[in-house]
Design a protein around this motif. Structure first.
Motif, PDB file in Angstrom:
ATOM      1  N   GLN A  15       5.152  12.893  -1.652  1.00 10.34           N
ATOM      2  CA  GLN A  15       5.731  14.059  -2.313  1.00 10.34           C
ATOM      3  C   GLN A  15       5.741  13.886  -3.828  1.00 10.34           C
ATOM      4  O   GLN A  15       5.626  14.830  -4.588  1.00 10.34           O
ATOM      5  N   SER A  16       5.911  12.633  -4.266  1.00  9.21           N
ATOM      6  CA  SER A  16       5.932  12.418  -5.723  1.00  9.21           C
ATOM      7  C   SER A  16       4.522  12.293  -6.291  1.00  9.21           C
ATOM      8  O   SER A  16       4.331  11.875  -7.417  1.00  9.21           O
ATOM      9  N   GLY A  17       3.512  12.623  -5.474  1.00 10.56           N
ATOM     10  CA  GLY A  17       2.164  12.740  -5.998  1.00 10.56           C
ATOM     11  C   GLY A  17       1.238  11.584  -5.743  1.00 10.56           C
ATOM     12  O   GLY A  17       0.102  11.576  -6.191  1.00 10.56           O
ATOM     13  N   VAL A  18       1.693  10.584  -5.040  1.00 15.50           N
ATOM     14  CA  VAL A  18       0.809   9.452  -4.739  1.00 15.50           C
ATOM     15  C   VAL A  18      -0.101   9.843  -3.569  1.00 15.50           C
ATOM     16  O   VAL A  18       0.360  10.462  -2.620  1.00 15.50           O
ATOM     17  N   PRO A  19      -1.395   9.494  -3.642  1.00 13.61           N
ATOM     18  CA  PRO A  19      -2.283   9.831  -2.526  1.00 13.61           C
ATOM     19  C   PRO A  19      -1.840   9.146  -1.232  1.00 13.61           C
ATOM     20  O   PRO A  19      -1.267   8.059  -1.272  1.00 13.61           O
ATOM     21  N   ARG A  20      -2.164   9.792  -0.130  1.00 16.31           N
ATOM     22  CA  ARG A  20      -1.686   9.365   1.201  1.00 16.31           C
ATOM     23  C   ARG A  20      -1.937   7.867   1.455  1.00 16.31           C
ATOM     24  O   ARG A  20      -1.009   7.123   1.762  1.00 16.31           O
ATOM     25  N   LEU A  21      -3.199   7.445   1.298  1.00 18.42           N
ATOM     26  CA  LEU A  21      -3.545   6.071   1.646  1.00 18.42           C
ATOM     27  C   LEU A  21      -2.787   5.057   0.806  1.00 18.42           C
ATOM     28  O   LEU A  21      -2.253   4.075   1.299  1.00 18.42           O
ATOM     29  N   GLU A  22      -2.734   5.360  -0.482  1.00 17.53           N
ATOM     30  CA  GLU A  22      -2.034   4.434  -1.365  1.00 17.53           C
ATOM     31  C   GLU A  22      -0.544   4.409  -1.073  1.00 17.53           C
ATOM     32  O   GLU A  22       0.111   3.369  -1.146  1.00 17.53           O
ATOM     33  N   ALA A  23      -0.041   5.581  -0.688  1.00 16.54           N
ATOM     34  CA  ALA A  23       1.388   5.665  -0.352  1.00 16.54           C
ATOM     35  C   ALA A  23       1.708   4.743   0.820  1.00 16.54           C
ATOM     36  O   ALA A  23       2.706   4.007   0.796  1.00 16.54           O
ATOM     37  N   ILE A  24       0.830   4.801   1.845  1.00 19.08           N
ATOM     38  CA  ILE A  24       1.067   3.943   3.018  1.00 19.08           C
ATOM     39  C   ILE A  24       1.082   2.485   2.593  1.00 19.08           C
ATOM     40  O   ILE A  24       1.999   1.712   2.923  1.00 19.08           O
ATOM     41  N   ALA A  25       0.052   2.100   1.810  1.00 19.48           N
ATOM     42  CA  ALA A  25      -0.047   0.714   1.388  1.00 19.48           C
ATOM     43  C   ALA A  25       1.186   0.289   0.602  1.00 19.48           C
ATOM     44  O   ALA A  25       1.733  -0.801   0.806  1.00 19.48           O
ATOM     45  N   ARG A  26       1.643   1.193  -0.307  1.00 20.13           N
ATOM     46  CA  ARG A  26       2.790   0.809  -1.135  1.00 20.13           C
ATOM     47  C   ARG A  26       4.059   0.664  -0.299  1.00 20.13           C
ATOM     48  O   ARG A  26       4.858  -0.251  -0.501  1.00 20.13           O
ATOM     49  N   ALA A  27       4.183   1.621   0.636  1.00 22.73           N
ATOM     50  CA  ALA A  27       5.367   1.567   1.499  1.00 22.73           C
ATOM     51  C   ALA A  27       5.402   0.252   2.264  1.00 22.73           C
ATOM     52  O   ALA A  27       6.431  -0.413   2.361  1.00 22.73           O
ATOM     53  N   ARG A  28       4.231  -0.143   2.764  1.00 20.00           N
ATOM     54  CA  ARG A  28       4.181  -1.405   3.513  1.00 20.00           C
ATOM     55  C   ARG A  28       4.501  -2.587   2.626  1.00 20.00           C
ATOM     56  O   ARG A  28       5.210  -3.510   3.015  1.00 20.00           O
ATOM     57  N   ARG A  29       3.932  -2.549   1.374  1.00 20.05           N
ATOM     58  CA  ARG A  29       4.157  -3.670   0.471  1.00 20.05           C
ATOM     59  C   ARG A  29       5.640  -3.810   0.165  1.00 20.05           C
ATOM     60  O   ARG A  29       6.208  -4.889   0.183  1.00 20.05           O
ATOM     61  N   GLU A  30       6.232  -2.651  -0.121  1.00 22.87           N
ATOM     62  CA  GLU A  30       7.666  -2.687  -0.458  1.00 22.87           C
ATOM     63  C   GLU A  30       8.507  -3.213   0.707  1.00 22.87           C
ATOM     64  O   GLU A  30       9.529  -3.853   0.513  1.00 22.87           O
ATOM     65  N   PHE A  31       8.025  -2.893   1.931  1.00 18.58           N
ATOM     66  CA  PHE A  31       8.830  -3.298   3.092  1.00 18.58           C
ATOM     67  C   PHE A  31       8.808  -4.816   3.290  1.00 18.58           C
ATOM     68  O   PHE A  31       9.793  -5.430   3.661  1.00 18.58           O
TER      69      PHE A  31
END
Lengths: 862, 96
Positions: free
Chosen positions: A38-54
């Protein structure tokens, strides 16, 4: 606690928990992804970032799970499963181990049950912990008048009197039987709360009522369903049965004593033991103070010539160790101690068996263990797993042992001991037994399992992984050899003791007691006390009965006596002097009061002087050889006086030594005094009868009839003296039966162990032997080597066992007949022979097998 | 303590707790989101929290954690401890 429950719940949820956790993690990551998108990050990168943060997902999952786990419990569960599988794979091993342990644990718990029942059980009553026995002036029993006085003093509410065991005459049909009775004050049931199964307990108004035992009801009254209200003629008076005790009733006296019924005390003749319900909230000192003041009052009203009622006032509990300390003789405690020690040794042998089996197993499992160690299992983890295995064995052994216990104890319950008193055991499993079995199982698991587990995990990985088994060059002297030696030593000890008691039994049955047992009969007559209140009446009765006995066909002579040798005893420590000599003698003297013709009837020779005659004055005495030797040396005692304080009877005869209380006693000094010299208030009369022929059993019926004719209310019991020797033979019989069978069990266990170990040791060397044969060794030298090694073990075990046996069996002498020493060589020779045969058999089979092995086959393995 | 505090206002799901903690500490605490879950599970074992499934604001199934009375007590205890510590540090800083 709650936390533990929550963890347990987790164990049950298991896999659902994992799913939920995964879902939750997924939700977290997806929500974060959505947010980033929603904040504008592309889907794939969003998934990767979410995983990294987790972070590391599997790690999170594991640590979340770890929060819940009870690690050791899950491990234990897995270990038990693994162990069960391993045991199922080698059923022969498992069975041998379990049977060994079952026998070991079974006999241990059985002896424990026996000791528990015999020494430590509480009487059947309400709150036994607040009941106590009171002694005043050092007297265990208080005459009824004094008892009533104490009770009426009103200082205590719960005071009841008990006389146990006492007797009662039961007129049944044409015969009068002697019954065993407990005489109680009528408030006894109320104070103690002894439960009844049928009917009601005794109350204050019941002067001629009786509460009968379950055993009496079933065996003597045919379990009559209408027994309540039935009238029994007891001591010449009708008594109404008002209650029946439960089958499990236990008396206050304990030791399995089981009287037939409870009767109210005879108001004037009975003396009672005082039972007190301890008042609540009063300290022991306060109770003692009150008793002292009662004692002072007693001194005023019932003064005693040389003593005071306030002296030696004691309160003894009626249960537990304290009661035991104050009441049981040392020999009984020693006997049970001995039994406990013996069966502990049996368990030790069983554990050694299991340990050597485990050792053998673990060396064939070396590769498996080494592999597990190599892939990273910690040593402690593997030890834990091996211990679980032995714990499982021990548990199974304990369960089987428990079954064995139930069988053995029910056997004990049904055995009727040949005692002069009615003793019945009622062994039942209880929590104490359960606890004891569990502790034994745990200990045996540790004892049998720890050594082998430690040894099994001390492996060099490289060699273990490479090759299955290496024997050549292994240390010769290892844990297993030590076990064999120890086992042999212990079983020699046990067997030696068992044999000793068997020999003892043999010897004591053939040993003469010093009087004639083949032609004598013992006629017991109990008079109803209320009918014979004066000594004159009793004396007249005795004289008439003696006349009747002498007139009976087949009777050669008859005599009255107070103590029946080997069934009863009476002894004195009273110091004495001879004539007016200054020397004072003090020794344990056996005392008997006997009527005219006693020595002729019993077949005890009079060596000098004469035996008592009806015309003798009271102040005469007959002594035995032992006393004559100790007090007079070589002088002739006849005609001298023996001075006991003020009394100074003249020695008129010298009797040959005989046995008085036990067959085991040796040369006990003894005195005989005229029957009339004692106060004649005893209503229990013992007549000895000498038959003119050798089969006195024929006389039992006519004598019973003849004696009973004089007074139908008198109870008569006639038996040949040979049958009344049960008490004298009992210690050696019980000893021989118990220790003999325990010894045999030990032999069996030790033989299994010895065979197994020797067999295993030799068969492990088969390859080595094959190699030696290939290199040119001759069969003879190989056999010499193998046997030499076995015999080294065996002889070492023998040496140690014999040494210990000689040392620690010395105190056993108190149970043995004279002429048999605890170091009896024959017993130990027999034991040695048996074990040697086992050792030879165990060595021969594998040694011969080894010799037949083809050298090539053996070499191929190397 | 942070987690317990976050839950004082009412039940939340795991992601929301992580957000709150991050927001309230103004990104001052850089912890991996994942490490929240073992901590939550430890508190469940202790009985400070209970968990139940519900529907989140974005219409997904989510697990909501709720503070129990035991948890509330624990929070008070920890808050007190923390205050004491802060006061002690404060005192040391001032006298130094």
């Amino acid at each position: 606690m709650k936390e533990f429950l929550r963890r347990l719940l987790y164990l049950r949820r298991g896999s659902r928990f994992h799913e939920e956790l995964d879902q939750e993690i997924e939700f977290h990551i997806e929500t974060r992804t959505d947010e980033l998108e929603q904040s504008g990050v592309p889907r794939l990168e969003a998934i990767a970032r979410a995983r990294r943060e987790f972070g590391h997902t599997p790690f999170v999952r594991e640590s979340a799970r770890a929060a819940w786990q009870i690690r050791w419990m899950e491990d234990l569960f897995a270990d038990v499963q693994y162990a069960a599988r391993a045991l199922r794979r080698s059923p022969g091993f498992a069975l041998t181990a379990i049977v060994s342990l079952a026998l070991g644990i079974g006999v241990n718990t059985t002896i424990f049950s026996l000791t528990n029942e015999f020494l430590l059980n509480s009487p059947s009553c309400r709150n036994p912990e607040t009941l106590a026995v009171v002694r005043l002036g050092g007297n265990s029993h208080l005459p009824m008048a004094e008892f009533r006085f104490v009770r009426n003093a009103g200082l205590f509410e719960g005071l009841a009197g008990l006389r146990e065991p006492d007797e009662a005459n039961w007129r049944s049909g044409e015969e009068t039987h002697r019954l065993w009775a407990s005489r109680v004050t009528t408030n006894f049931f109320e104070v103690t709360g002894v439960p009844v199964a049928l009917g009601r307990p005794m109350q204050d108004s019941d002067q001629s009522a009786t509460v009968i035992s379950d055993h009496f009801w079933r065996n003597r009254l045919g379990a009559d369903p209408n027994v309540l209200g039935r009238s029994l003629v007891l001591d010449g008076r009708p008594h109404t049965v008002i209650g029946v005790l439960p089958r499990t009733h236990r008396t206050f006296t304990g030791f399995g004593l089981a009287p037939d019924l409870y009767l109210p005390v005879e108001p004037d003749q009975t003396a009672v033991a005082v039972h007190l319900r301890l008042p609540q909230g009063m300290t022991r000192q306060e109770i003692l103070d009150r008793l002292t003041s009662v004692g002072k009052e007693l001194d005023r009203v019932f003064p005693q010539p040389d003593s005071s009622w306030t002296k030696d006032i004691r309160i003894t509990p009626i249960e537990g160790f304290e009661r035991l300390r104050s009441s049981s003789p040392a020999a009984i405690a020693a006997f049970f101690g001995l039994l406990m020690a013996v069966v502990a040794l049996v368990l030790l042998i069983a554990c050694a068996n299991v340990a050597s089996l485990l050792l053998a197993r673990s060396s064939s499992r070396r590769q498996e263990l080494a592999l597990r160690l190599a892939i990273g299992a910690s040593r402690s983890r593997i030890i834990r797993q091996l211990l679980t295995e032995s714990l499982l064995l021990a548990m199974l052994g304990a369960i089987a042992g428990f079954v064995l216990n139930l069988g053995l104890t029910s056997l004990f319950n049904s055995v009727q001991l040949p005692l002069p008193l009615p003793v019945r055991l009622m062994i039942q499993p209880d929590t104490r037994l359960l606890l004891y079995s569990s502790i034994l199982a745990l200990l045996s698991a540790l004892f049998a399992g720890l050594g082998p587990a430690l040894k099994a995990t001390r492996v060099e990985l490289n060699s273990a992984l490479k090759q299955s088994e290496h024997q050549v060059g292994q240390r010769r002297w290892n844990l297993r050899s030590t076990l064999v030696v120890g086992q042999l030593a212990v079983s020699i000890l046990l067997l030696g003791v068992g044999f000793l008691f068997a020999r003892n039994l043999l010897k004591s049955t053939t040993m003469g007691p010093g009087f004639d047992v083949d032609r004598t009969l013992w006629a017991y007559v109990r008079l109803v006390p209320a009918k014979y209140s004066t000594p004159k009446q009793i004396r007249a009765f005795i004289d008439r009965e003696i006349e009747i006995l002498r007139a009976t066909p087949g009777v050669e002579s008859a005599a009255i006596n107070r103590i029946v040798p080997l069934n009863n005893s009476s002894a004195t420590f009273e110091p004495f002097q001879i004539d007016n000599e200054p020397a004072k003698y003090r020794m344990r003297l056996q005392v008997n009061n006997v009527g005219p013709d006693y020595f002729r009837t019993m077949g005890i020779p009079i060596l000098a002087g004469d035996e008592f005659k009806a015309s003798d004055p009271d102040q005469v005495i007959i002594i035995n050889e032992s006393l004559a030797r100790r007090a007079f040396g070589s002088r002739n005692p006849v005609g001298r006086t023996i001075r006991f304080g003020k009394r100074a009877p003249v020695v008129i005869g010298l009797a040959k030594n005989s046995k008085y209380f036990t067959l085991g006693e040796e040369n006990a000094p003894a005195i005989y005094e005229p029957y009339a010299a004692q106060s004649l208030s005893e209503v229990n009369l013992n007549f000895m009868v000498r038959a003119s022929r050798l089969s006195p059993a024929d006389l039992v019926k006519p004598l019973t009839k003849a004696l009973g004719a004089l007074d139908p209310s008198a109870a008569i019991e006639v038996k040949p003296m040979r049958h009344a020797m049960g008490m004298a033979l009992l210690p050696s019989q019980v000893g021989a039966a118990l220790l003999g069978s325990i010894g045999l069990l030990a032999l069996t266990l030790a033989s299994i162990g010895l065979y197994g170990v020797l067999f295993y040791t030799v068969s492990r060397r088969i390859r080595e032997i094959g190699l030696r044969v290939a290199l040119g060794a001759r069969p003879a030298s190989i056999l010499r080597m193998v046997f030499g090694e076995s015999f080294l073990l065996v002889s070492l075990g023998f040496g140690i066992g014999l040494g210990i046996a000689l040392l620690i069996t010395r105190p056993l002498a108190m149970f043995l007949v004279p002429g048999l020493s605890p170091a009896d060589p024959l017993s130990y020779l027999a034991v040695t022979a048996v074990l040697t045969i086992v050792a030879i058999t165990a060595t021969t089979a594998p040694a011969l097998h080894a010799l037949r092995v083809d050298p090539l086959t053996a070499l191929r393995y190397e | 303590m942070l987690i317990l505090r976050t839950l004082r206002q009412g039940p939340l799901h795991g992601y929301a707790i992580a957000r709150r903690i991050k927001d309230s500490s103004a990104k001052g605490l850089e912890i991996e989101d994942g490490s929240l879950y073992p901590a939550l599970n430890r508190m469940l074992v202790k009985g400070w929290l209970t968990a139940e499934w519900g529907i989140s604001e974005n219409n997904r199934k989510a697990r909501f954690y709720r503070l129990t009375s035991d948890g509330r007590k624990q929070l008070e205890r920890e808050a007190k401890e923390f205050d004491k510590l802060v006061r002690a540090i404060d005192l040391v800083m001032r006298t130094a």
